[in-house]
Write an enzyme that holds these catalytic residues in place. Structure first.
Site, short mmCIF file in Angstrom:
data_model
loop_
_atom_site.label_atom_id
_atom_site.label_comp_id
_atom_site.label_asym_id
_atom_site.label_seq_id
_atom_site.Cartn_x
_atom_site.Cartn_y
_atom_site.Cartn_z
CB ALA A 67 -13.03 11.24 0.82
N GLY A 110 -14.97 8.02 4.51
CA GLY A 110 -16.17 8.16 3.68
C GLY A 110 -16.82 6.82 3.36
CD GLU A 113 -17.84 10.20 6.97
OE1 GLU A 113 -17.11 10.22 5.97
OE2 GLU A 113 -17.93 11.15 7.76
CD GLU A 133 -12.68 10.29 8.28
OE1 GLU A 133 -12.56 9.68 9.37
OE2 GLU A 133 -13.66 10.13 7.52
N1 CAA Z 1 -7.74 7.74 -1.14
C1 CAA Z 1 -6.93 7.57 -2.20
N2 CAA Z 1 -6.26 6.43 -2.43
C2 CAA Z 1 -6.39 5.42 -1.55
C3 CAA Z 1 -7.22 5.53 -0.43
C4 CAA Z 1 -7.91 6.75 -0.23
N3 CAA Z 1 -8.77 6.94 0.79
N4 CAA Z 1 -7.15 4.37 0.28
C5 CAA Z 1 -6.32 3.57 -0.42
N5 CAA Z 1 -5.87 4.20 -1.50
C6 CAA Z 1 -4.93 3.69 -2.52
C7 CAA Z 1 -3.50 3.65 -1.98
O1 CAA Z 1 -2.88 4.91 -2.09
C8 CAA Z 1 -2.88 2.62 -2.88
O2 CAA Z 1 -2.63 3.21 -4.13
P1 CAA Z 1 -1.17 2.96 -4.86
O3 CAA Z 1 -1.18 1.48 -5.17
O4 CAA Z 1 -1.23 3.81 -6.07
O5 CAA Z 1 -0.14 3.31 -3.87
C9 CAA Z 1 -4.03 1.62 -3.11
O6 CAA Z 1 -5.24 2.33 -2.81
C10 CAA Z 1 -3.96 0.41 -2.20
O7 CAA Z 1 -3.85 0.87 -0.86
P2 CAA Z 1 -2.67 0.39 0.16
O8 CAA Z 1 -1.46 0.02 -0.59
O9 CAA Z 1 -2.53 1.45 1.21
O10 CAA Z 1 -3.37 -0.92 0.75
P3 CAA Z 1 -3.13 -1.58 2.19
O11 CAA Z 1 -3.87 -2.88 2.14
O12 CAA Z 1 -1.69 -1.59 2.55
O13 CAA Z 1 -3.84 -0.59 3.24
C11 CAA Z 1 -5.67 0.78 4.06
C12 CAA Z 1 -5.23 -0.44 3.22
C13 CAA Z 1 -5.40 0.53 5.53
C14 CAA Z 1 -7.16 0.92 3.82
C15 CAA Z 1 -4.90 2.04 3.59
O14 CAA Z 1 -4.99 2.14 2.16
C16 CAA Z 1 -5.44 3.33 4.15
O15 CAA Z 1 -5.16 3.64 5.28
N6 CAA Z 1 -6.20 4.09 3.33
C17 CAA Z 1 -6.71 5.41 3.74
C18 CAA Z 1 -7.86 5.29 4.72
C19 CAA Z 1 -8.31 6.68 5.13
O16 CAA Z 1 -7.58 7.44 5.72
N7 CAA Z 1 -9.57 7.00 4.79
C20 CAA Z 1 -10.17 8.30 5.12
C21 CAA Z 1 -10.06 9.23 3.93
S1 CAA Z 1 -10.59 10.90 4.28
C22 CAA Z 1 -12.29 10.81 4.28
O17 CAA Z 1 -12.88 9.79 4.01
C23 CAA Z 1 -13.03 12.08 4.64
C24 CAA Z 1 -14.50 11.92 4.81
O18 CAA Z 1 -15.05 12.07 5.90
C25 CAA Z 1 -15.37 11.66 3.67
#
Ligand code: CAA
Length: 259
Positions: A67, A110, A113, A133
């Site tokens: 998400a 998400g 999921e 998360e």
């Molecule tokens: N939401 C918003 N933006 C996100 C995102 C997310 N879930 N995942 C990645 N992005 C964005 C980053 O902020 C970044 O944007 P900027 O270039 O503007 O900084 C861009 O996508 C590229 O990401 P990274 O630079 O972080 O890429 P990476 O290759 O270094 O890392 C990753 C990849 C490990 C997937 C890392 O991006 C990450 O940890 N993302 C979040 C994963 C996460 O926590 N997901 C759960 C979200 S909560 C949820 O999903 C609730 C639910 O149950 C529905």
């Protein structure tokens, strides 16, 4: 219908539609608009008589990284309740046609999921699944604690949900979360291959069979068995049942018409 964050191709292949999540710079983070578009596209494809199987994919680097954290970060609990972002997911779950997730790269939060909301998962060998998360102070909210546990068992689900660690495609396959792993250049092709096999079957039987398998999630065994039995009997009202059984007896290939 035109969309900003997804691309929907109803006639990607005969009887097979493709929906591509398309926010590559954000690793396909699932914001509210994207999920609304996905719901609308799936509804349209579900109502399109020419479509028999739907494939959802992302790109090589990410199916979806979860998400949209930026969209949620400053929300209060009341905001979240009022927006009720996961109600969109209930509509997606009602899609009658089978959905295959073609996953490469990240399928996190998400994104994991969403892949589990699909009926089958074909993954590239670079796929990574996880429910991270917990690392951002929350927990899965769109089925991660429920579907993941049913798919991989309590011990593995608990570890993934409580530590946020990712699992590889190989582990996901061993745990029974996904159907297939293939080299990265073949994952979409392989999903299409699976979709083609299903598209050759009677679409009515496929839809009732999907509905019956999914019944496992929200019923007791006895309720599920009665539901399955009723759907089985009902299929004898279809021309496809007569055609399928006659073709078997006459040793020829059936021609299913979806009636
Ligand atoms: N939401 C918003 N933006 C996100 C995102 C997310 N879930 N995942 C990645 N992005 C964005 C980053 O902020 C970044 O944007 P900027 O270039 O503007 O900084 C861009 O996508 C590229 O990401 P990274 O630079 O972080 O890429 P990476 O290759 O270094 O890392 C990753 C990849 C490990 C997937 C890392 O991006 C990450 O940890 N993302 C979040 C994963 C996460 O926590 N997901 C759960 C979200 S909560 C949820 O999903 C609730 C639910 O149950 C529905």
């Amino acid at each position: 219908m035109s969309f900003e964050f997804i691309i929907s191709e109803p006639q990607y292949q005969p009887h097979i539609a493709l929906v591509r999540l398309n926010r590559p710079k954000e690793l396909n983070a699932l914001n509210l608009q994207l999920m609304g578009e996905l719901r609308d596209a799936l509804k349209e494809l579900d109502d399109n008589n020419d479509v028999r199987v739907i494939i959802i994919t992302g790109n090589e680097k990410a199916f979806a990284a979860g998400a949209d954290i930026k969209q949620m970060s400053d929300k209060s609990a009341i905001d979240m309740l009022q927006i009720d972002q996961f109600s969109t997911w209930d509509s997606i779950r009602k899609t009658r046609k089978p959905i295959i997730a073609a996953v490469s790269g990240f399928a996190l939060g998400g994104g994991c999921e969403l892949s589990m909301l699909c009926d089958m998962i074909v993954a590239s060998e670079t796929a990574k699944f996880g429910q991270p998360e917990i690392k951002i102070g929350v927990m899965p909210g769109a089925g991660g604690t429920q579907r993941l546990t049913r798919a991989v068992g309590k011990a593995r689900a608990m570890e993934m949900v409580l530590t946020g660690k990712f699992i590889s495609a190989e582990e996901a396959f061993q745990f029974g979360l996904i159907n297939k792993i293939v080299p990265v250049e073949l994952y979409l092709q392989e999903a299409v291959k699976l979709a083609k096999e299903i598209a050759e079957m009677s679409p009515i039987a496929v839809q009732l069979a999907k509905e019956s398998v999914n019944k496992v999630y929200d019923s007791s065994l006895q309720e599920g068995l009665s539901f399955e039995r009723k759907n089985f009997y009902m299929l004898f009202a279809s021309e496809d049942q007569k055609e399928g059984m006659s073709a078997f007896i006459e040793k020829r290939k059936p021609e299913f018409k979806g009636r």
